[in-house]
Enzyme design. Structure first.
Site, short mmCIF file in Angstrom:
data_model
loop_
_atom_site.label_atom_id
_atom_site.label_comp_id
_atom_site.label_asym_id
_atom_site.label_seq_id
_atom_site.Cartn_x
_atom_site.Cartn_y
_atom_site.Cartn_z
N LYS A 142 0.78 -1.08 -0.24
CA LYS A 142 0.04 0.11 0.18
C LYS A 142 0.90 0.95 -0.23
O LYS A 142 0.84 1.67 1.13
CB LYS A 142 -1.34 0.25 0.96
CG LYS A 142 -2.04 1.37 1.02
CD LYS A 142 -2.56 1.63 2.03
CE LYS A 142 -2.23 2.36 2.82
NZ LYS A 142 -1.83 4.05 2.11
N GLU A 179 9.75 1.32 10.76
CA GLU A 179 11.11 2.38 10.51
C GLU A 179 9.94 3.80 10.94
O GLU A 179 9.07 4.49 9.84
CB GLU A 179 11.24 2.43 9.12
CG GLU A 179 12.06 1.70 9.39
CD GLU A 179 13.85 1.17 10.02
OE1 GLU A 179 13.88 1.70 10.86
OE2 GLU A 179 14.51 0.54 9.54
N CYS A 208 13.44 11.34 6.61
CA CYS A 208 13.19 11.55 8.18
C CYS A 208 14.37 10.96 8.52
O CYS A 208 14.66 11.88 10.07
CB CYS A 208 13.04 9.41 8.23
SG CYS A 208 13.99 8.40 7.61
N GLU A 246 9.06 16.08 15.71
CA GLU A 246 8.83 16.46 14.81
C GLU A 246 8.29 17.06 13.97
O GLU A 246 7.21 17.05 13.56
CB GLU A 246 9.26 14.87 13.87
CG GLU A 246 9.46 14.42 12.53
CD GLU A 246 8.85 13.68 11.85
OE1 GLU A 246 8.10 13.00 11.80
OE2 GLU A 246 10.02 12.54 11.17
P1 NAD Z 1 2.28 8.25 7.53
O1 NAD Z 1 2.91 7.74 8.80
O2 NAD Z 1 1.02 9.63 8.04
O3 NAD Z 1 1.76 7.26 6.57
C1 NAD Z 1 2.33 6.15 6.46
C2 NAD Z 1 1.87 5.15 5.78
O4 NAD Z 1 0.25 4.68 6.53
C3 NAD Z 1 0.24 5.93 4.57
O5 NAD Z 1 0.56 5.06 3.72
C4 NAD Z 1 -0.90 5.31 5.05
O6 NAD Z 1 -1.74 5.25 4.00
C5 NAD Z 1 -0.79 4.61 5.97
N1 NAD Z 1 -1.92 4.74 7.87
C6 NAD Z 1 -2.27 5.91 7.58
N2 NAD Z 1 -2.36 5.21 8.87
C7 NAD Z 1 -2.44 4.19 9.07
C8 NAD Z 1 -3.45 2.97 9.76
N3 NAD Z 1 -4.40 2.79 11.31
N4 NAD Z 1 -2.86 1.23 9.59
C9 NAD Z 1 -2.74 1.58 8.65
N5 NAD Z 1 -2.40 2.16 7.48
C10 NAD Z 1 -1.82 3.52 8.15
O7 NAD Z 1 3.03 8.63 7.96
P2 NAD Z 1 4.22 9.66 6.30
O8 NAD Z 1 3.13 11.03 6.10
O9 NAD Z 1 3.42 9.14 4.83
O10 NAD Z 1 5.37 9.95 6.41
C11 NAD Z 1 6.06 10.48 7.38
C12 NAD Z 1 6.22 10.32 8.41
O11 NAD Z 1 7.50 8.64 7.69
C13 NAD Z 1 7.17 11.20 8.80
O12 NAD Z 1 7.37 10.91 10.51
C14 NAD Z 1 8.58 10.81 9.17
O13 NAD Z 1 9.92 11.00 10.18
C15 NAD Z 1 8.82 9.22 8.93
N6 NAD Z 1 9.31 8.45 8.12
C16 NAD Z 1 10.54 7.71 8.75
C17 NAD Z 1 11.79 6.55 8.55
C18 NAD Z 1 12.76 5.84 8.96
O14 NAD Z 1 13.05 5.47 7.95
N7 NAD Z 1 12.43 6.20 10.33
C19 NAD Z 1 11.76 6.85 7.31
C20 NAD Z 1 10.73 7.31 5.51
C21 NAD Z 1 9.86 8.41 6.71
O1 6OD Z 2 18.28 4.84 2.91
C1 6OD Z 2 17.81 3.69 3.03
O2 6OD Z 2 17.41 2.64 2.48
C2 6OD Z 2 16.18 5.00 4.08
N1 6OD Z 2 15.53 3.72 4.45
C3 6OD Z 2 15.80 5.93 4.47
C4 6OD Z 2 14.81 6.89 4.94
C5 6OD Z 2 15.02 7.98 4.57
C6 6OD Z 2 13.63 8.31 5.20
O3 6OD Z 2 13.83 9.39 4.66
#
Ligand code: NAD
Ligand code: 6OD
Length: 505
Positions: A197, A273, A307, A409
């Site tokens: 998804k 993550e 992130c 964040e």
């Molecule tokens: P989000 O949590 O709002 O959404 C992520 C995904 O989860 C989307 O596909 C969304 O539709 C789905 N989703 C939302 N609620 C759900 C539920 N209750 N059940 C199942 N699926 C659900 O995140 P975002 O706004 O898309 O992304 C930004 C966030 O992601 C930031 O907090 C960022 O730090 C984090 N992020 C972390 C990493 C990492 O590697 N640690 C990498 C990229 C982004």
């Molecule tokens: O480089 C990667 O493998 C990775 N997971 C990056 C994540 C970035 C977050 O926004």
């Protein structure tokens, strides 16, 4: 087979508008209409135009996708030799590179990220993820132990790596292709099947990848895509589906917590993550120019929507004023505008909704007593971007460490710069966070670099660099930033079930 039906074309010569398309679900090797009958609009953050109309999957569609994935597990895919499977995945990698421009266009249309960034990061990494895990799985040894027994003949134990089953892959919008394939590639290399998804904001590249899967001959049902939202939509339907054995999720910490609760009744395997509020520590002995350039990259890359971005910058007092002034120049040097222009370094945020969130922090910072060094608002741009989600790169100083802008964040092109006097003080402030994803340390003192890295409560530390990736290394966070590690054998651990076989000799 084509993914989409074209709905409308952007005005000729208008580089900010791409074709608006109909994106279908991809289930059992075919592009299909959602049984739910529902669709949603994918809007360009560049100018507010329609990029695509997207089918929204409901529980019935997720059911179909899971059933197809289950059939594939015991079908051709399940019977395929390891070498054939890994050759096919290497071919997926090649095909992404062959269709580079299409992936680039799709990613830029959904996200508005600059051409140079998507060219250097998103698309090549999407391809590299498949090559890497194809290589890793080819050379992975099998664990074995010889065991003594009373009769002297002994026993031999060996561990088989079995696929976990159907893996649910739930992705965010910031690096859509990179982060989705970072999960799909190891999951498939380990013999699983997937239901993906993508974020509702960025459905295009996952759909394009479905075409590639068919082109290279990945059997039907191995890779399925369901579009939609989280609660009450495709995301939630996946988390509660008994046929999905594991969920791998990247996104906000709050969403991770909701998924954990939803998945608990079926005791699903989980990999998370999550968010970050990453510190960057700059010592007075650092290579000044490299530290400024690196910190600017860690603040403004992808409009601050990585992130790993460092929203908390700690600078040793003797260089504090000079560093703040240099960062202000870096912010002012950002070229904000049309992502397709080669010189553009900063595109819009992902959406108007996200811009409202980031702007609310811009206002809050002032209420909390910040000095706004630069930025803090919406940039003045050409009228064709009026419908977009552009925002100014922003730098603050002067906040107390208890301020919400220091603790929460934001996920925008912004950082707060704080002075420090001792190593211990810098480490204490850096660690005083609910998050623990990564940190950057800038110093030329080797011993200090290693000791500070060891003291930081994060899953990853970069020294004199930032976001330099080796795909074999453990990637992930502590505290609210996640559960588990991805990368190399760590991904293999998650995507396989170890089965010990004990043979009495
Ligand atoms: P989000 O949590 O709002 O959404 C992520 C995904 O989860 C989307 O596909 C969304 O539709 C789905 N989703 C939302 N609620 C759900 C539920 N209750 N059940 C199942 N699926 C659900 O995140 P975002 O706004 O898309 O992304 C930004 C966030 O992601 C930031 O907090 C960022 O730090 C984090 N992020 C972390 C990493 C990492 O590697 N640690 C990498 C990229 C982004
Ligand atoms: O480089 C990667 O493998 C990775 N997971 C990056 C994540 C970035 C977050 O926004």
């Amino acid at each position: 087979m084509d993914t989409n039906d074209t709905l409308a074309r952007g005005a000729a010569g208008d580089t900010t508008t791409t074709e608006a398309r109909r994106l279908r679900l991809f289930i059992d090797g075919e592009f299909v209409q959602a049984a739910s009958g529902k669709t949603f609009s994918n809007i360009s953050p560049v100018d507010g135009s329609l990029v695509a109309e997207v089918d929204e999957a409901g529980a019935e569609d997720v059911d179909r996708a899971v059933a197809a994935a289950q059939r594939a597990l015991v079908g051709e895919w399940g019977r395929m030799s390891l070498t054939t499977r890994l050759d096919l995945l290497a071919r997926v990698s090649d095909r992404i590179m062959e269709r580079f421009d299409e992936f680039l266009d799709a990613e830029m249309a959904d996200t508005g990220k600059p051409h140079a960034f998507a060219c250097a990061v998103d698309v090549p990494r999407g391809a590299a993820n498949f090559k890497t895990f194809s290589h890793i799985m080819r050379s992975l040894p099998t664990e074995s132990f010889q065991t003594d027994t009373d009769d002297g003949r002994g026993a031999l134990n060996y561990a088989l790596r079995m696929p976990v089953g159907v893996v649910g892959v739930i992705c965010p919008w910031n690096l859509p292709l990179l982060l989705m394939t970072w999960k799909v590639a190891p999951a498939l290399a380990c013999g699983n099947t997937v239901v993906v998804k993508p974020s509702e904001e960025t459905p295009s590249t996952a759909t394009l990848l479905a075409e590639v899967m068919n082109e290279v001959g990945i059997p039907r049902g191995v890779y399925n895509v369901v579009h939609g939202f989280g609660p009450g939509s495709a995301g939630e339907a996946m988390t509660v589906h008994p046929g999905i054995s594991a969920i791998t999720f990247t996104g906000e910490s709050r969403t991770g917590s909701a998924i954990m609760q939803a998945a608990a009744p079926h005791v699903k395997r989980l990999s998370f993550e999550l968010g970050g509020k990453n510190p960057s520590i700059v010592f007075a002995d650092a290579d000044f120019d490299a530290a400024v350039a690196g910190t600017a990259r860690s603040t403004f890359s992808n409009c601050g929507q990585v992130c790993l971005c460092c929203e908390r910058v700690y600078v040793e007092r003797p260089i504090f004023d000079r560093f703040v002034a240099a960062m202000r120049e870096e912010a002012r040097r950002q070229v904000i505008g049309d992502p397709r222009e080669p010189g553009t370094t900063m595109g819009p945020l992902i959406s108007r909704g996200h811009r409202e969130k980031v702007l609310s922090y811009y206002r809050l910072a002032v209420e909390e007593g910040a000095t706004v060094v630069t930025g803090g608002g919406i940039p003045e741009l050409d009228a064709r971007f009026d419908g977009g989600a552009y925002i100014e790169p922003t730098i603050w100083t002067g906040l107390d460490e208890s301020a919400r802008c220091i603790r929460e964040e934001i996920f925008g092109p912004v950082c707060h710069i704080q002075p420090f006097d001792t190593d211990d003080e810098a480490i204490r402030m850096a660690n005083d966070s609910a998050y623990g994803l990564c940190a950057a340390v800038w110093t030329t003192n080797l011993q200090r670099a290693h000791l500070v890295a060891r003291s930081l409560e994060t899953g990853m530390v970069w020294i004199n660099t930032w976001f330099l990736r080796d795909l074999r290394t453990p990637f992930g966070g502590t505290k609210l930033s996640g559960v588990g590690r991805e990368g190399g054998v760590h991904s293999v651990e998650f995507y396989t079930e170890l089965k010990n076989v004990c043979v009495k000799l």
